[in-house]
Design a protein around this motif. Sequence first.
Motif, PDB file in Angstrom:
ATOM      1  N   PHE A   1      -4.214  11.923  48.025  1.00 52.81           N
ATOM      2  CA  PHE A   1      -3.801  11.270  46.653  1.00 52.81           C
ATOM      3  C   PHE A   1      -2.936   9.830  47.380  1.00 52.81           C
ATOM      4  N   ASP A   2      -3.262   8.906  46.450  1.00 52.16           N
ATOM      5  CA  ASP A   2      -2.849   7.473  46.793  1.00 52.16           C
ATOM      6  C   ASP A   2      -1.519   7.446  46.294  1.00 52.16           C
ATOM      7  N   ARG A   3      -0.561   6.403  46.675  1.00 52.13           N
ATOM      8  CA  ARG A   3       0.786   6.234  46.056  1.00 52.13           C
ATOM      9  C   ARG A   3       1.033   6.440  44.612  1.00 52.13           C
ATOM     10  N   ALA A   4      -0.024   5.848  43.980  1.00 51.69           N
ATOM     11  CA  ALA A   4       0.315   6.072  42.393  1.00 51.69           C
ATOM     12  C   ALA A   4       0.188   7.422  41.979  1.00 51.69           C
ATOM     13  N   ALA A   5      -0.893   7.998  42.487  1.00 51.24           N
ATOM     14  CA  ALA A   5      -1.272   9.285  41.930  1.00 51.24           C
ATOM     15  C   ALA A   5       0.008  10.288  42.493  1.00 51.24           C
ATOM     16  N   GLN A   6       0.622  10.091  43.732  1.00 51.22           N
ATOM     17  CA  GLN A   6       1.622  10.932  44.230  1.00 51.22           C
ATOM     18  C   GLN A   6       3.028  10.504  43.055  1.00 51.22           C
TER      19      GLN A   6
ATOM     20  N   SER B   1       2.764  12.757  52.933  1.00 50.22           N
ATOM     21  CA  SER B   1       2.818  12.572  51.423  1.00 50.22           C
ATOM     22  C   SER B   1       1.258  12.424  51.072  1.00 50.22           C
ATOM     23  N   GLY B   2       0.831  12.990  50.153  1.00 43.69           N
ATOM     24  CA  GLY B   2      -0.417  12.857  49.593  1.00 43.69           C
ATOM     25  C   GLY B   2      -1.703  13.534  50.375  1.00 43.69           C
ATOM     26  N   ASP B   3      -1.321  14.367  51.495  1.00 46.30           N
ATOM     27  CA  ASP B   3      -2.292  15.199  52.280  1.00 46.30           C
ATOM     28  C   ASP B   3      -2.599  16.556  51.221  1.00 46.30           C
ATOM     29  N   LEU B   4      -3.772  16.926  51.718  1.00 49.08           N
ATOM     30  CA  LEU B   4      -4.279  18.171  50.917  1.00 49.08           C
ATOM     31  C   LEU B   4      -4.776  19.093  52.025  1.00 49.08           C
ATOM     32  N   VAL B   5      -4.583  20.540  51.961  1.00 47.52           N
ATOM     33  CA  VAL B   5      -5.011  21.543  52.661  1.00 47.52           C
ATOM     34  C   VAL B   5      -5.414  22.315  51.928  1.00 47.52           C
ATOM     35  N   VAL B   6      -6.848  23.064  52.266  1.00 49.10           N
ATOM     36  CA  VAL B   6      -7.598  24.125  51.587  1.00 49.10           C
ATOM     37  C   VAL B   6      -7.499  25.180  52.637  1.00 49.10           C
ATOM     38  N   ILE B   7      -6.857  26.296  52.083  1.00 52.09           N
ATOM     39  CA  ILE B   7      -6.860  27.497  53.009  1.00 52.09           C
ATOM     40  C   ILE B   7      -7.776  28.481  52.363  1.00 52.09           C
ATOM     41  N   GLY B   8      -8.956  28.483  52.707  1.00 52.33           N
ATOM     42  CA  GLY B   8     -10.140  29.462  52.231  1.00 52.33           C
ATOM     43  C   GLY B   8     -10.918  30.084  53.189  1.00 52.33           C
TER      44      GLY B   8
ATOM     45  N   ASP C   1       8.826  13.697  52.265  1.00 54.76           N
ATOM     46  CA  ASP C   1       8.661  13.637  53.905  1.00 54.76           C
ATOM     47  C   ASP C   1       7.646  14.624  54.449  1.00 54.76           C
ATOM     48  N   ALA C   2       7.332  13.880  55.423  1.00 61.42           N
ATOM     49  CA  ALA C   2       6.382  14.559  56.237  1.00 61.42           C
ATOM     50  C   ALA C   2       7.030  15.984  57.002  1.00 61.42           C
ATOM     51  N   CYS C   3       6.079  16.993  57.275  1.00 64.25           N
ATOM     52  CA  CYS C   3       6.517  18.302  57.867  1.00 64.25           C
ATOM     53  C   CYS C   3       5.560  18.596  58.970  1.00 64.25           C
ATOM     54  N   LEU C   4       5.829  19.644  59.815  1.00 57.26           N
ATOM     55  CA  LEU C   4       5.210  19.985  60.869  1.00 57.26           C
ATOM     56  C   LEU C   4       4.712  21.177  60.350  1.00 57.26           C
TER      57      LEU C   4
ATOM     58  N   PRO D   1      12.953  14.257  58.057  1.00 59.80           N
ATOM     59  CA  PRO D   1      13.558  13.444  56.976  1.00 59.80           C
ATOM     60  C   PRO D   1      13.578  12.116  56.963  1.00 59.80           C
ATOM     61  N   GLY D   2      13.231  11.410  56.033  1.00 55.59           N
ATOM     62  CA  GLY D   2      13.447   9.859  55.973  1.00 55.59           C
ATOM     63  C   GLY D   2      12.164   9.065  56.195  1.00 55.59           C
ATOM     64  N   THR D   3      10.937  10.228  56.151  1.00 53.18           N
ATOM     65  CA  THR D   3       9.621   9.586  56.817  1.00 53.18           C
ATOM     66  C   THR D   3       8.732   9.138  55.317  1.00 53.18           C
ATOM     67  N   SER D   4       9.407   9.419  54.328  1.00 49.97           N
ATOM     68  CA  SER D   4       8.770   9.002  53.027  1.00 49.97           C
ATOM     69  C   SER D   4       9.803   8.257  51.860  1.00 49.97           C
ATOM     70  N   THR D   5       9.274   7.367  51.365  1.00 51.83           N
ATOM     71  CA  THR D   5      10.116   6.806  50.309  1.00 51.83           C
ATOM     72  C   THR D   5       9.723   7.365  48.840  1.00 51.83           C
ATOM     73  N   LEU D   6       8.903   8.334  48.680  1.00 57.92           N
ATOM     74  CA  LEU D   6       8.391   8.665  47.407  1.00 57.92           C
ATOM     75  C   LEU D   6       9.415   9.577  46.581  1.00 57.92           C
ATOM     76  N   LEU D   7      10.309  10.230  47.185  1.00 59.47           N
ATOM     77  CA  LEU D   7      11.074  10.980  46.438  1.00 59.47           C
ATOM     78  C   LEU D   7      12.476  10.286  46.498  1.00 59.47           C
ATOM     79  N   ALA D   8      13.500  10.206  45.607  1.00 55.92           N
ATOM     80  CA  ALA D   8      14.703   9.630  45.741  1.00 55.92           C
ATOM     81  C   ALA D   8      15.725  10.579  46.705  1.00 55.92           C
ATOM     82  N   GLU D   9      15.324  11.686  46.765  1.00 55.33           N
ATOM     83  CA  GLU D   9      16.248  12.577  47.747  1.00 55.33           C
ATOM     84  C   GLU D   9      15.543  12.539  49.196  1.00 55.33           C
TER      85      GLU D   9
END
Length: 203
Positions: free
Chosen positions: A15-20, A159-166, A137-140, A181-189
């Motif tokens: 997902f690009d930023r607009a889609a996110q 943010s925007g990444d997809l994983v298919v578990i199949g 925000d990113a995660c491990l 924390p603080g690795t993305s500006t997508l969410l206000a919080e």
Amino acid sequence: MIELAPGLLYRPGFFDRAAQEALVADLRTAVRLAPLFTPRMPRTGKPFSVRMTNCGELGWVSDETRGYRYQATHPVTGEPWAPIPDLAMKAWKTGGFHAPPQACLVNFYDAKARMGLHQDRDEKALDAPVVSISLGDACLFRFGSTSRGGPTKSIRLESGDLVVIGGASRLCFHGVDRIYPGTSTLLAEAGRINLTLRRVDTP
Ligand code: SIN
Ligand code: MN
């Protein structure tokens, strides 16, 4: 698509930023209808560190008396869940399953939340993949084999990444060790949203 393990597929930047942003707007509407709740562990009642809600005809819930399950209504309000956003349905299509998802679990991780290693095995349709979308925000993200205690690997999901578990990895152990924390500006919080789309019943 990058194959992390047989049947475990990873698509960075699906997902690009607009889609996110559009998907987050849809989720805000869904949360107004079906507010975030704190699930509790079966038996002990220990609260999860994530808060969650669902979209779709079914939602995944858990508490001390009835354990892990899918149900058609919110455990606190008793109301139905909001519909699955169209953008999330687009992600489901990458999984290639012939029937639509019935549940979209929405997990909200604050800066300190995590999710222990577990399998997704409350669905009857184990031939259908679980499709995961990351926002904020990113995660491990950690994944292993289908047996507990086996070797694991970790990747950082953005943010925007997809994983298919199949496929052969449908019942792999997986979890989230930490949020960055603080690795993305997508969410206000600060925090991360994860959506997982699931087929529950065999079609
Ligand atoms: C889950 O396993 O339900 C969530 C995984 C994630 O947050 O990436
Ligand atoms: Mn899971």
